[in-house]
Design a protein around this motif. Structure first.
Motif, short mmCIF file in Angstrom:
data_model
loop_
_atom_site.label_atom_id
_atom_site.label_comp_id
_atom_site.label_asym_id
_atom_site.label_seq_id
_atom_site.Cartn_x
_atom_site.Cartn_y
_atom_site.Cartn_z
N GLU A 191 -96.29 57.02 24.62
CA GLU A 191 -96.17 55.56 24.48
C GLU A 191 -95.57 54.92 25.72
OE1 GLU A 191 -93.63 55.30 21.12
OE2 GLU A 191 -95.13 56.13 19.74
N LEU A 192 -95.12 55.74 26.67
CA LEU A 192 -94.42 55.20 27.84
C LEU A 192 -95.38 54.99 29.00
CD1 LEU A 192 -91.13 57.26 27.46
CD2 LEU A 192 -91.54 54.87 26.84
N ARG A 193 -94.85 54.47 30.11
CA ARG A 193 -95.70 53.97 31.18
C ARG A 193 -96.32 55.03 32.06
NH1 ARG A 193 -92.40 53.35 35.96
NH2 ARG A 193 -93.92 51.91 36.85
N ARG A 194 -95.67 56.20 32.15
CA ARG A 194 -96.18 57.23 33.06
C ARG A 194 -97.00 58.28 32.32
NH1 ARG A 194 -94.30 57.03 38.22
NH2 ARG A 194 -96.32 58.01 38.42
N THR A 195 -97.90 58.93 33.07
CA THR A 195 -98.64 60.06 32.51
C THR A 195 -97.64 61.13 32.09
OG1 THR A 195 -100.43 59.66 34.07
CG2 THR A 195 -100.35 61.85 33.05
N PRO A 196 -97.64 61.53 30.82
CA PRO A 196 -96.70 62.57 30.42
C PRO A 196 -97.00 63.89 31.11
CG PRO A 196 -97.62 61.46 28.49
CD PRO A 196 -98.44 61.03 29.68
N VAL A 197 -95.94 64.59 31.46
CA VAL A 197 -96.08 65.97 31.96
C VAL A 197 -95.52 66.87 30.86
CG1 VAL A 197 -95.27 67.62 33.68
CG2 VAL A 197 -96.00 65.33 34.38
N TYR A 198 -96.46 67.51 30.16
CA TYR A 198 -96.10 68.28 28.97
C TYR A 198 -95.53 69.65 29.35
CZ TYR A 198 -98.93 64.77 26.60
OH TYR A 198 -99.43 63.59 26.13
N LEU A 199 -94.56 70.07 28.57
CA LEU A 199 -94.02 71.42 28.73
C LEU A 199 -94.80 72.34 27.81
CD1 LEU A 199 -91.81 73.27 29.97
CD2 LEU A 199 -90.42 72.77 27.94
N TRP A 200 -95.67 73.14 28.40
CA TRP A 200 -96.49 74.07 27.61
C TRP A 200 -95.73 75.33 27.23
CZ3 TRP A 200 -102.18 74.64 29.79
CH2 TRP A 200 -102.90 73.45 29.53
N GLY A 201 -94.84 75.74 28.11
CA GLY A 201 -94.10 76.97 27.84
C GLY A 201 -92.94 77.09 28.79
N SER A 202 -91.96 77.91 28.42
CA SER A 202 -90.80 78.11 29.28
C SER A 202 -90.16 79.46 28.98
CB SER A 202 -89.78 76.99 29.09
OG SER A 202 -89.24 77.03 27.79
N GLY A 203 -89.34 79.90 29.90
CA GLY A 203 -88.60 81.15 29.70
C GLY A 203 -87.35 81.15 30.54
N GLU A 204 -86.40 81.97 30.15
CA GLU A 204 -85.20 82.15 30.95
C GLU A 204 -84.77 83.61 30.83
OE1 GLU A 204 -83.09 79.25 28.26
OE2 GLU A 204 -81.39 80.57 28.63
N ALA A 205 -84.11 84.11 31.87
CA ALA A 205 -83.67 85.51 31.88
C ALA A 205 -82.52 85.65 32.86
CB ALA A 205 -84.82 86.44 32.29
N ALA A 206 -81.69 86.65 32.63
CA ALA A 206 -80.56 86.90 33.53
C ALA A 206 -80.32 88.39 33.66
CB ALA A 206 -79.30 86.21 33.02
N ASP A 207 -79.74 88.76 34.79
CA ASP A 207 -79.26 90.13 34.99
C ASP A 207 -77.98 90.07 35.80
OD1 ASP A 207 -79.18 93.03 36.01
OD2 ASP A 207 -80.71 93.07 34.46
N SER A 208 -77.83 90.94 36.79
CA SER A 208 -76.54 91.06 37.47
C SER A 208 -76.16 89.80 38.25
CB SER A 208 -76.58 92.22 38.45
OG SER A 208 -75.40 92.20 39.22
N PRO A 209 -74.94 89.31 38.05
CA PRO A 209 -74.46 88.21 38.88
C PRO A 209 -74.08 88.67 40.29
CG PRO A 209 -72.75 88.88 37.36
CD PRO A 209 -73.97 89.70 37.03
#
Lengths: 156, 381
Positions: free
Chosen positions: B221-239
């Motif tokens: 409903e807003l003025r700009r073309t939406p940029v949809y989030l299709w998928g995401s992920g996050e991961a961590a290991d050694s700091p």
């Protein structure tokens, strides 16, 4: 100059020798045995009493199995050169040192650690990935840190 | 893919470069107002806010927002990708409706800069700092020689990363390094931490950016073309870089990207555009391999041969990246901004027909990773 240090015989070498303002470790009760051992010319890591894994850095429990049965053991001091940089961007206290080698080494017993390589020139030809190393100890303004040198007979 | 729940409805960057008149707090507020204006929304619409290093509550108060959802997850330069993912989850759960994801950093001018403590009794302070590492240029670079040893990647291929990326930012007035850089020029620049030279390292700049994340429904409903989030992920290991499980692989990227591609139900052929956080020249090489766009050890030749440069089939880091465009310290915000511009068709170096963009972020030294799959289409074709 190659500095080879037989195991258990503390021989303090002059290696990187940073000056005033260089970072020094402030041990906690859990890590103090590592630093106390270094001060005596011993390289010590923890070993799990349950799964027998050697691990580093010091913790209150084994990161492989969670067991709290952990003890300190002296290790061989033999290691290999995993990777390194020749640093031209000196940290505070390292300004007068010149380009120096910061490395990640892998101990024969498994754990990896950051260190400095001494006893070879800080040039790529002298620093061959996987080269065998031996621990040495350097007294840096009152704190002894483990550093590594090419193992005798294996200098590049 | 199920229909995406969330979308980026507003996106903006502040001025970049040397901004001594702006504190880090100011940069956050500036970014927020710019992003809201882009979305056509006002402060009253905002119920959620995120920031890294700075407490989001401080930012919200300075901005004049009274949030009922906030996230201050601070995991280095990939924090903003994580925030987009967390905001989408909050929107899906009905906990928030309009979330501002904000970044502002005075890395160059150091005005109102939040301290990044490295205590001497921490693990970094005890087991890495005493050996003379001095920030990212000497820590992030440490794994690379092992990678080069095992894969046969050459110094010239490493230098081709900034060189090829300079083709994207060439002439961009917003880029800190708008010139073309040759491989020879990169190799001949000041040594920093051998084998890394100055032009293999990101620059240091001031700046900020903001994103308005909202429900897909509201975004339409807003003025700009939406940029949809299709998928995401996050991961961590050694700091700690010295404790990385494998110095030759960005294992955290592998896990975050697998999660994102799986959720989005895309394969590599679906990806039109790629951003891989490039604090240093080797990171895109690790990224291309970790994300599976090339096989192990193939990334150097892939970049050197122009596959990721203008005209190549996998346009990557099309703003020039942290190596050429800007790098405030936590660059992830700018990688997302460029993906949004490409998906809206308004980038400086616009790639034709970008429908799906993947953004890969890194925190610290491969310690944390996050991946976003973004599209200007609500559903895959």
């Amino acid at each position: 100059m190659t500095c080879i240090v037989p195991l258990m015989v503390p021989m303090f070498v002059s290696g990187v020798s940073p000056g005033e303002g260089a970072a020094q470790a402030l041990p906690t009760p859990t890590t103090r045995p590592f630093w106390d051992a270094a001060a005596e010319g011993r390289l010590a890591v923890q070993q799990c009493g349950s799964c027998e894994t050697h691990f580093f850095y010091p913790r209150i429990a084994c990161p492989s199995c969670g067991s709290r049965e952990v003890s300190w053991v002296d290790v061989s001091g033999r290691a290999t050169l995993l990777s390194y940089v020749i640093n031209h961007l000196p940290a505070p206290g390292f300004e007068a040192v010149g380009p120096h080698v910061i490395a990640i080494v892998q101990l024969e017993e498994g754990p990896t650690m950051m260190t400095n390589i001494i006893g070879s020139d800080a040039v790529p030809d002298q620093l061959v990935i996987d080269m065998p190393l031996q621990v040495a100890f350097e007294d840096r303004r009152g704190q002894v840190v483990p550093v590594f040198a090419p193992r005798e007979g294996h200098a590049a | 893919m199920s229909r995406p729940v969330a979308a980026i409805a507003g996106a903006a960057e502040t001025s970049l470069g040397r901004l001594p008149a702006m504190s880090e707090l100011d940069l956050h507020v500036d970014a927020a107002l710019l992003a809201l204006a882009d979305a056509g929304l006002s402060l009253d619409d905002v119920d959620g806010i995120t920031s890294a290093v700075h407490n989001p509550v401080e930012i919200a108060h300075a901005l004049g927002v009274r949030p009922t959802w906030f996230d201050g997850t601070s995991v280095g330069g990939t924090s903003f990708l994580v925030h987009v993912r967390h905001a989408a989850a909050a929107i899906a759960a009905g906990q928030a409706e309009v979330v501002l994801v904000l970044h502002g950093e005075s890395r160059r001018s150091v005005v109102g800069r939040h301290p990044r403590p490295m205590p001497a009794d921490g693990m970094l302070g005890q087991f890495e700092l005493p050996f003379g590492v001095y920030g990212p240029p000497t820590m992030f670079t440490l794994p690379y020689l092992r990678y080069a040893h095992e894969t046969g990647t050459t110094l010239e291929q490493l230098a081709s990363v900034p060189a090829r990326q300079s083709e994207w930012s060439h002439g961009n007035p917003r880029a800190a390094r708008p010139s073309l850089a040759s491989v020879d020029e990169v190799l001949a620049s000041t040594p920093i931490a051998w084998p890394f030279t100055k032009l293999m390292c990101c620059m240091v700049s001031d700046g900020g950016g903001g994103l308005v994340v909202t429900s897909a429904e509201r975004a339409r409903e807003l003025r700009r073309t939406p940029v949809y989030l299709w998928g995401s992920g996050e991961a961590a290991d050694s700091p700690l870089v010295s404790q990385m499980p494998d110095l030759t692989r960005a294992e955290t990227f592998e896990r975050s990207a697998t999660a994102a591609f799986t959720e989005a139900r895309i394969s590599h052929n679906d990806v039109d555009h790629l951003m891989v956080y490039d604090a240093f020249a080797h990171v895109p090489l690790y990224g291309l391999e970790a994300l599976g766009f090339v096989g192990r050890g193939e990334a150097g030749a892939f970049v050197a041969d122009g596959n990721t440069a203008p005209g190549g089939h996998l346009p990557m880091n099309t703003n020039g990246g942290g190596l050429r465009y800007t790098h405030t310290g936590m660059y992830g915000m700018f990688a997302i901004q460029e993906a949004v511009r490409q998906l809206r068709g308004e980038a400086f170096a616009q790639v034709p027909d970008v429908d799906v963009s993947v953004v890969q972020g890194v925190g610290h030294f491969f310690s944390e990773a996050a991946t976003l799959v973004l599209s200007n289409r609500e559903v895959s074709a």
